[in-house]
Design an enzyme around this catalytic site. Sequence first.
Site, short mmCIF file in Angstrom:
data_model
loop_
_atom_site.label_atom_id
_atom_site.label_comp_id
_atom_site.label_asym_id
_atom_site.label_seq_id
_atom_site.Cartn_x
_atom_site.Cartn_y
_atom_site.Cartn_z
N ARG A 51 0.80 -1.23 0.00
CA ARG A 51 0.00 0.00 0.00
C ARG A 51 0.83 1.27 0.00
O ARG A 51 0.60 2.18 -0.80
CB ARG A 51 -0.91 0.05 1.24
CG ARG A 51 -2.24 -0.61 1.08
CD ARG A 51 -2.64 -1.21 2.40
NE ARG A 51 -1.67 -2.23 2.72
CZ ARG A 51 -1.73 -3.48 2.25
NH1 ARG A 51 -2.73 -3.85 1.53
NH2 ARG A 51 -0.79 -4.36 2.54
N THR A 52 1.77 1.37 0.92
CA THR A 52 2.44 2.66 1.09
C THR A 52 3.24 3.02 -0.16
O THR A 52 3.11 4.11 -0.70
CB THR A 52 3.35 2.62 2.34
OG1 THR A 52 2.58 2.11 3.43
CG2 THR A 52 3.85 4.01 2.69
N LYS A 80 25.40 -3.52 -0.60
CA LYS A 80 26.87 -3.48 -0.66
C LYS A 80 27.43 -2.71 0.54
O LYS A 80 28.64 -2.46 0.61
CB LYS A 80 27.32 -2.78 -1.94
CG LYS A 80 26.82 -3.42 -3.22
CD LYS A 80 27.25 -2.56 -4.41
CE LYS A 80 26.34 -2.76 -5.59
NZ LYS A 80 26.46 -1.68 -6.56
N ARG A 101 11.03 3.93 3.63
CA ARG A 101 10.67 2.94 4.66
C ARG A 101 11.92 2.18 5.02
O ARG A 101 12.68 1.77 4.14
CB ARG A 101 9.61 1.96 4.14
CG ARG A 101 9.39 0.80 5.11
CD ARG A 101 8.20 -0.02 4.78
NE ARG A 101 6.98 0.73 5.04
CZ ARG A 101 5.75 0.20 4.94
NH1 ARG A 101 5.62 -1.08 4.60
NH2 ARG A 101 4.69 0.92 5.19
N HIS A 129 4.60 5.81 11.64
CA HIS A 129 4.14 5.65 10.24
C HIS A 129 3.20 6.83 9.96
O HIS A 129 1.98 6.67 9.86
CB HIS A 129 3.43 4.31 10.09
CG HIS A 129 3.20 3.87 8.67
ND1 HIS A 129 3.30 4.71 7.58
CD2 HIS A 129 2.86 2.65 8.17
CE1 HIS A 129 3.03 4.03 6.48
NE2 HIS A 129 2.77 2.78 6.81
N1 CP Z 1 -0.39 0.03 5.75
C1 CP Z 1 0.83 -0.26 5.26
O1 CP Z 1 1.84 0.31 5.65
O2 CP Z 1 0.82 -1.26 4.31
P1 CP Z 1 2.09 -1.73 3.49
O3 CP Z 1 3.04 -2.38 4.49
O4 CP Z 1 1.59 -2.68 2.45
O5 CP Z 1 2.74 -0.50 2.91
#
Ligand code: CP
Length: 307
Positions: A51-52, A80, A101, A129
């Site tokens: 999603r993100t 590396k 992320r 998040h």
């Molecule tokens: N909600 C969320 O962070 O989903 P993903 O891990 O798929 O990005």
Amino acid sequence: MRHLLNPLDFSVEEITRLLDLAGDIEHNLPKYAHVCDGKKLATLFYEPSTRTRLSFEAAMLNLGGSVLGFASADSSSAAKGESVADTIRIISCYADICAMRHPKEGAPLVASQFSSIPVINAGDGGHQHPTQTLTDLLTIRNLKGRLDNLTVGLCGDLKFGRTVHSLIEALVRYTGIRFVLISPQELKVPGYIRTDVLDKNHVEYKEVDNLDEAMPELDILYMTRVQKERFFNEEDYIRLKDSYILDRQKMKLAKEDMYVLHPLPRVNEISVEVDKDPRAAYFRQAQYGVYARMALIMTLLEVEKPC
Ligand code: CP
């Protein structure tokens, strides 16, 4: 130049403006089709995501911009041994904004210190998040018409669930918010959330382990997955992973206007039979994530709202 590392990086007024912009985007999508023409978003994902990452990419494409990036540490020079600091110096030469992320808490903060483009925290370890929080706030506001005077149940892995930590930090700034924190003893919210966020802001909350008993009082139920990837011991994960399973029987205990949110992905914690319930809002929530991220990209790039 601004970054988004923590939900508190935006004031309540700024969040309101951003959610208003997201609402306008939802209803007038074609109007925004060229506002980021010529701009590039880099997605730097050192951890898996559906999603993100893809909603960020969809958001930038919807705005007329382009996207580049990597979807795993293995497919970047991190494999590396390249540092986050060096990587972001390079990405700053290639893109106008980036979403990162990383499994290590604080990695996007480090990136922001070496970056010459806005850095968005797209999830750092079990910490924060914030763009999921923007999505969650937009969803709650759209469903309930407000972000105050709500009883919010947070259920599941409240220890490692970064979406929970960010959402609590964001919601305590609104009046009349009560939390029911539903988890097994071992997965309670971290101490700093209790002392530095809930207690410090004099927010009403209770910690319970029984979902059935909590259901009738909730306006929002925010379900979460037990975060397998954060456990040191697989036996503990197996013992705890099915602590809560929301099913049709449990939904009968809830108010008619209670909504179920989940940041997704889900494993077993929401039975698929609940998907048909009109109060199941988690797929709508994922759609709102695109609008929230479009509004965020525009805000951080200081793009004017089109007439
Ligand atoms: N909600 C969320 O962070 O989903 P993903 O891990 O798929 O990005």
